[in-house]
Design a protein around this motif. Structure first.
Motif, PDB file in Angstrom:
ATOM      1  N   ASN A 288       0.829  -1.208   0.000  1.00  0.00           N
ATOM      2  CA  ASN A 288       0.000   0.000   0.000  1.00  0.00           C
ATOM      3  C   ASN A 288       0.864   1.259   0.000  1.00  0.00           C
ATOM      4  N   GLU A 289       2.013   1.192   0.658  1.00  0.00           N
ATOM      5  CA  GLU A 289       2.920   2.341   0.690  1.00  0.00           C
ATOM      6  C   GLU A 289       3.416   2.673  -0.716  1.00  0.00           C
ATOM      7  N   GLU A 290       3.781   1.639  -1.477  1.00  0.00           N
ATOM      8  CA  GLU A 290       4.222   1.864  -2.859  1.00  0.00           C
ATOM      9  C   GLU A 290       3.087   2.437  -3.700  1.00  0.00           C
ATOM     10  N   TRP A 291       1.877   1.953  -3.454  1.00  0.00           N
ATOM     11  CA  TRP A 291       0.718   2.461  -4.192  1.00  0.00           C
ATOM     12  C   TRP A 291       0.511   3.949  -3.919  1.00  0.00           C
ATOM     13  N   GLU A 292       0.581   4.345  -2.676  1.00  0.00           N
ATOM     14  CA  GLU A 292       0.406   5.756  -2.326  1.00  0.00           C
ATOM     15  C   GLU A 292       1.512   6.616  -2.944  1.00  0.00           C
ATOM     16  N   GLN A 293       2.732   6.098  -2.984  1.00  0.00           N
ATOM     17  CA  GLN A 293       3.832   6.834  -3.606  1.00  0.00           C
ATOM     18  C   GLN A 293       3.592   7.016  -5.105  1.00  0.00           C
ATOM     19  N   SER A 294       3.052   5.994  -5.754  1.00  0.00           N
ATOM     20  CA  SER A 294       2.739   6.106  -7.183  1.00  0.00           C
ATOM     21  C   SER A 294       1.683   7.178  -7.418  1.00  0.00           C
ATOM     22  N   LEU A 295       0.656   7.207  -6.569  1.00  0.00           N
ATOM     23  CA  LEU A 295      -0.388   8.213  -6.717  1.00  0.00           C
ATOM     24  C   LEU A 295       0.175   9.627  -6.569  1.00  0.00           C
ATOM     25  N   LEU A 296       1.141   9.787  -5.682  1.00  0.00           N
ATOM     26  CA  LEU A 296       1.731  11.105  -5.466  1.00  0.00           C
ATOM     27  C   LEU A 296       2.519  11.592  -6.682  1.00  0.00           C
ATOM     28  N   LEU A 297       2.993  10.653  -7.502  1.00  0.00           N
ATOM     29  CA  LEU A 297       3.743  11.032  -8.704  1.00  0.00           C
ATOM     30  C   LEU A 297       2.832  11.554  -9.813  1.00  0.00           C
ATOM     31  N   CYS A 298       1.534  11.239  -9.718  1.00  0.00           N
ATOM     32  CA  CYS A 298       0.590  11.646 -10.768  1.00  0.00           C
ATOM     33  C   CYS A 298       0.413  13.163 -10.758  1.00  0.00           C
ATOM     34  N   LYS A 299       0.277  13.734 -11.948  1.00  0.00           N
ATOM     35  CA  LYS A 299       0.175  15.188 -12.095  1.00  0.00           C
ATOM     36  C   LYS A 299      -1.266  15.663 -12.248  1.00  0.00           C
ATOM     37  N   SER A 300      -2.206  14.728 -12.315  1.00  0.00           N
ATOM     38  CA  SER A 300      -3.610  15.113 -12.480  1.00  0.00           C
ATOM     39  C   SER A 300      -4.495  13.980 -11.992  1.00  0.00           C
ATOM     40  N   ASP A 301      -5.787  14.322 -11.785  1.00  0.00           N
ATOM     41  CA  ASP A 301      -6.739  13.285 -11.407  1.00  0.00           C
ATOM     42  C   ASP A 301      -6.856  12.227 -12.497  1.00  0.00           C
ATOM     43  N   HIS A 302      -6.756  12.647 -13.752  1.00  0.00           N
ATOM     44  CA  HIS A 302      -6.842  11.685 -14.849  1.00  0.00           C
ATOM     45  C   HIS A 302      -5.713  10.667 -14.757  1.00  0.00           C
ATOM     46  N   GLU A 303      -4.503  11.118 -14.429  1.00  0.00           N
ATOM     47  CA  GLU A 303      -3.388  10.187 -14.296  1.00  0.00           C
ATOM     48  C   GLU A 303      -3.602   9.259 -13.106  1.00  0.00           C
ATOM     49  N   ARG A 304      -4.181   9.775 -12.017  1.00  0.00           N
ATOM     50  CA  ARG A 304      -4.470   8.915 -10.879  1.00  0.00           C
ATOM     51  C   ARG A 304      -5.524   7.864 -11.258  1.00  0.00           C
ATOM     52  N   ALA A 305      -6.476   8.282 -12.042  1.00  0.00           N
ATOM     53  CA  ALA A 305      -7.480   7.320 -12.517  1.00  0.00           C
ATOM     54  C   ALA A 305      -6.822   6.220 -13.343  1.00  0.00           C
ATOM     55  N   ASN A 306      -5.817   6.595 -14.143  1.00  0.00           N
ATOM     56  CA  ASN A 306      -5.125   5.600 -14.969  1.00  0.00           C
ATOM     57  C   ASN A 306      -4.476   4.508 -14.125  1.00  0.00           C
ATOM     58  N   LEU A 307      -3.905   4.901 -12.985  1.00  0.00           N
ATOM     59  CA  LEU A 307      -3.310   3.898 -12.098  1.00  0.00           C
ATOM     60  C   LEU A 307      -4.364   2.896 -11.631  1.00  0.00           C
ATOM     61  N   TYR A 308      -5.543   3.385 -11.283  1.00  0.00           N
ATOM     62  CA  TYR A 308      -6.616   2.486 -10.852  1.00  0.00           C
ATOM     63  C   TYR A 308      -7.106   1.599 -11.994  1.00  0.00           C
ATOM     64  N   VAL A 309      -7.030   2.107 -13.211  1.00  0.00           N
ATOM     65  CA  VAL A 309      -7.414   1.292 -14.370  1.00  0.00           C
ATOM     66  C   VAL A 309      -6.520   0.069 -14.466  1.00  0.00           C
ATOM     67  N   LEU A 310      -5.219   0.281 -14.307  1.00  0.00           N
ATOM     68  CA  LEU A 310      -4.297  -0.852 -14.365  1.00  0.00           C
ATOM     69  C   LEU A 310      -4.566  -1.836 -13.237  1.00  0.00           C
ATOM     70  N   ARG A 311      -4.813  -1.335 -12.045  1.00  0.00           N
ATOM     71  CA  ARG A 311      -5.075  -2.234 -10.917  1.00  0.00           C
ATOM     72  C   ARG A 311      -6.402  -2.968 -11.106  1.00  0.00           C
ATOM     73  N   ALA A 312      -7.365  -2.309 -11.719  1.00  0.00           N
ATOM     74  CA  ALA A 312      -8.676  -2.932 -11.927  1.00  0.00           C
ATOM     75  C   ALA A 312      -8.608  -4.111 -12.879  1.00  0.00           C
ATOM     76  N   ASN A 313      -7.586  -4.129 -13.711  1.00  0.00           N
ATOM     77  CA  ASN A 313      -7.518  -5.180 -14.720  1.00  0.00           C
ATOM     78  C   ASN A 313      -6.830  -6.438 -14.230  1.00  0.00           C
ATOM     79  N   SER A 314      -6.420  -6.487 -12.966  1.00  0.00           N
ATOM     80  CA  SER A 314      -5.822  -7.707 -12.434  1.00  0.00           C
ATOM     81  C   SER A 314      -6.914  -8.733 -12.154  1.00  0.00           C
ATOM     82  N   ASN A 315      -6.535 -10.011 -12.112  1.00  0.00           N
ATOM     83  CA  ASN A 315      -7.517 -11.085 -11.978  1.00  0.00           C
ATOM     84  C   ASN A 315      -8.262 -11.055 -10.652  1.00  0.00           C
TER      85      ASN A 315
END
Length: 766
Positions: A288-315
């Protein structure tokens, strides 16, 4: 008939008895043949074209199996097309993409060398100077005409690098490479970079160097090269930049900097369709710590949404929750529609018509479908879709309204589904969504049927001709059949229900007389509906009545009911009676042989002739002039019934399907008569019963005056007793062996039994 009789009770009857089956070995039986793997059985009515608004993202999220290739391109094809299109945009819009793809991916270094030679020539047109396979290639002509040396030099260098830098499965993962050779090429790319004027070609040299550094596992050097090259290049946005990002992300991940790598992969996933799958495969977040760090790197809400898109596609993703996260940052994110359709696909697999699915038990056992939480998931998604539609922030509200209606269908809320689909009709303008709406409405109409009569049958039978989209959805006939089968059973029409689920082959293997009689009545119905015609009519306009009568007759004969069996077979047209087999169950052999051919000299009979002969033999036995003559006839009748059982060569007279494995399975499961078999969902019924044969053999023994006839009849009765133990009883009895030993030691036939029947030999040693 007198000629036929002489075969059975003439002067050679005693000789025939002496030639009866003398060897008494246990049956040779093959291994068990139980039920194996059965594919998933379900229904699908989601049209892949409803996702064509994003045809590059759809195939990554969705699963349309065999129709996938028809609508969507593969990742490799997207990658190559994007690359070729970018070359076309930067250099030569007149050259077609196919010509560019050929040069980039097919042409050899020698062919490219010829282009440089053609540039040095000053005579003739560009195509004449080129010659060979590239003479008619528009991009080749363009590069020669405009002296594009830097481009050709780069393409030649890229082909030199390619063998060292092809990723396994088109990803950025590492395998062993020739590091020394790759390092030399990295240095050469640097030299070429410095000598090149075009910023675009510079970018591609930088890519080659960075790619080689990544695949040679020089991860620090990858980051160093990225920081060195990119600030020095003045280029327009290019897909090559995303390729470079991919290798940078791979290096970061290898160095343990997963949050930064995950962020870059999410950007590639969205922006670079040709590398979308590679980005997803390489994406990794462990905590979860790595996930939060990734979100902090995003420059916009759209980019943060993109991270969730990738996570949503896991089995193992909690899909609805991930959709909420994406929606919270970007309600109009295009991946939301894909995730919606993806979940519709899975819920459709779980729940659509699950209550009428004839293979639902197998789906659970072998495929884990429906998922245990499917019912909760469909309600959760329904509630979420309704909520978002009220907020009116979605990019395609018509698609979401349509999905809401189908979710209600899947949940079994047919009344609400009808109302929702009516509301969707007022919102939809896209032709693909209109088709999908029409299909969902027909699915709802079929599932909502509560009874079926002639009108419903006519309507359903005409769907293939009258409904515009029927043929585009191959699961419609299956859905209709399964629904009608259930309704027919509820209405007491088991015969129609049977044919909706099973074939005539199943009825042959496991006859049901009640079903057969009802189907015969349907065949004789004067005014059949079109649907009924589809059930019982053949292509030539005749019905399956004769087949049904043949099945009925064979089964009754196997049960020993001669008169009913004859009556059924006599209803088959005279011309057709010979087409259902020729038999002679009176042929005698030393041992049982179920597949032995009959001698050419033997007279054979169709089933009508055979039963008539057996009935006449019963009459003749009662009217016989001597006890031995009557006993001989009884013996022949016993042998006929024995040979028409599972254990004899004339088994086809009473059984239309026999499996050699059934005997062994019956031995292990005493009393079993119906056995599972591939392709026969109701199993295969075997005719093990030799009671009628035993009765006649015992009658022959008791009637005969001749001890030779008596012992032969006792011996055949002992075989029936043995077979009864194999298939019916746990404990073996030896009643007839005991009679043979006690009463017939002084006969010639007894000596043959002693010499040739090992079973009897074993009995004597007890």
């Amino acid at each position: 008939m007198n000629e036929n009789k002489s075969q059975f009770y003439g002067k050679n009857t005693l000789l025939g008895l002496l030639l009866a089956c003398l060897v008494c070995f246990p049956l040779t039986i093959s291994s068990d043949c139980g039920a194996g793997y059965v594919p998933f059985y379900g229904y699908s009515f989601i049209n892949p074209e409803i996702t064509k608004f994003d045809s590059e993202l759809a195939p990554f999220f969705l699963n349309f199996s065999n129709i996938y290739k028809e609508f969507f391109k593969t990742q490799q094809e997207i990658y190559q097309l994007d690359n070729a299109k970018e070359w076309q945009e930067r250099y030569c819009e007149n050259a077609n993409v196919a010509d560019i793809r050929y040069i980039v991916y097919k042409a050899s270094r020698f062919q490219l060398q010829d282009l440089l030679i053609a540039m040095d020539s000053e005579t003739g047109s560009a195509s004449r100077r080129i010659g060979g396979a590239l003479a008619n290639n528009g991009w080749a002509r363009y590069m020669v005409k405009h002296n594009c040396r830097e481009t050709v030099d780069y393409l030649m260098f890229a082909k030199t690098c390619e063998p060292h830098a092809v990723a396994p499965a088109d990803s950025w993962r590492e395998i062993n490479r020739d590091v020394v050779a790759m390092s030399r090429l990295i240095d050469e790319a640097h030299d070429r970079f410095l000598r090149t004027e075009s910023d675009y070609i510079k970018l591609r040299y930088a890519f080659q160097a960075i790619r080689l550094a990544h695949y040679s596992k020089q991860y620090d050097k990858v980051l160093e090269l990225v920081d060195y090259y990119l600030p020095k290049i003045d280029y327009d946005p290019s897909i090559v930049e995303y390729w470079i990002w991919g290798h940078k992300a791979g290096a970061l991940q290898a160095l343990g900097q997963r949050p930064e790598a995950a962020y870059l992969y999410s950007r590639i996933f969205e922006k670079c369709p040709g590398k979308r799958e590679s980005a997803y495969r390489s994406f990794r977040i462990d905590t979860n710590e790595e996930w939060e760090q990734s979100l902090l790197l995003c420059k916009s809400d759209h980019e943060r949404a993109n991270l969730y898109v990738l996570r949503a596609n896991s089995n193992n993703a909690l899909l609805v929750e991930e959709m909420r996260n994406i929606y919270a940052y970007d309600p109009q994110h295009h991946a939301l529609e894909m995730l919606l359709v993806r979940e519709l696909q899975q819920l459709e697999k779980d729940l659509l018509a699950e209550s009428i699915n004839p293979y639902r038990a197998n789906n659970v056992r072998q495929h884990g479908i429906p998922r245990v939480y499917a019912g909760e998931r469909v309600i959760e998604l329904q509630n979420q879709v309704r909520s978002w539609l009220k907020e009116n922030k979605l990019r395609q509200p018509a698609l979401w309204k349509l999905a809401q209606g189908y979710l209600e269908v899947l949940a079994g809320n047919y009344y609400f589904a009808e109302r929702t689909l009516e509301e969707a009709d007022e919102m939809i303008e896209d032709k693909h969504l209109k088709e999908q709406l029409s299909v969902f409405r027909l699915v709802l109409e079929i599932l909502s049927l509560e009874e079926v009569g002639d009108d419903e049958e006519r309507y359903l039978a005409n769907l293939g001709r009258q409904y515009k989209f029927y043929k585009n959805y191959p699961d419609f006939p299956r859905l209709i059949n399964d629904k009608l089968r259930l309704l027919y059973r509820e209405q007491g029409d088991d015969a129609k229900a049977y044919l909706m689920e099973y074939s005539l082959a199943q009825l042959k293997a496991n006859p049901d007389l009640d079903i057969i009689d009802r189907l015969i009545a349907l065949c004789r119905k004067e005014e059949r509906t079109r649907f009924e015609k589809e059930l019982v009519e053949l292509q030539d306009g005749t019905t399956i009545e004769n087949e049904l009568l043949n099945i009925k007759s064979a089964h009754l004969l196997g049960q020993g009911f001669l008169e009913p069996a004859l009556k059924a077979m006599q209803e088959v047209t005279l011309v057709e009676q010979d087409n259902f087999g020729q038999f002679n169950p009176f042929v005698r052999r030393f041992k049982d042989c179920v597949n032995c051919l009959l001698p050419d000299t033997v007279t054979t009979y169709n089933r009508v002739e055979l039963i008539e002969l057996m009935l006449e033999m019963e009459f003749d036995a009662r009217a016989a002039e001597s006890a031995d003559q009557a006993a001989s006839i009884y013996f022949d009748l016993g042998e006929a019934f024995y040979n028409m059982s599972y254990f004899g060569q004339a088994w086809k007279a009473t059984d239309l399907f026999r499996s050699s494995s059934s005997g062994d399975r019956a031995y292990r499961n005493k009393g079993q008569e119906i056995f599972s078999h591939v392709g026969l969902p109701l199993g295969n019924h075997e005719n093990f019963n030799t009671d009628r044969a035993l009765r006649y053999f015992d009658l022959a023994r008791r009637t005969a005056k001749s001890k030779e006839i008596q012992v032969a009849a006792a011996y055949m009765a002992a075989k029936c007793e043995r077979n009864d133990f194999y298939t019916q009883h746990e404990r073996r009895t030896y009643d007839y062996f005991s009679i043979i030993e006690t009463d017939y030691k002084d006969t010639q036939f007894y000596q043959r039994i002693i010499n040739e029947c090992r079973d009897f030999q074993a009995y004597l040693l007890k």
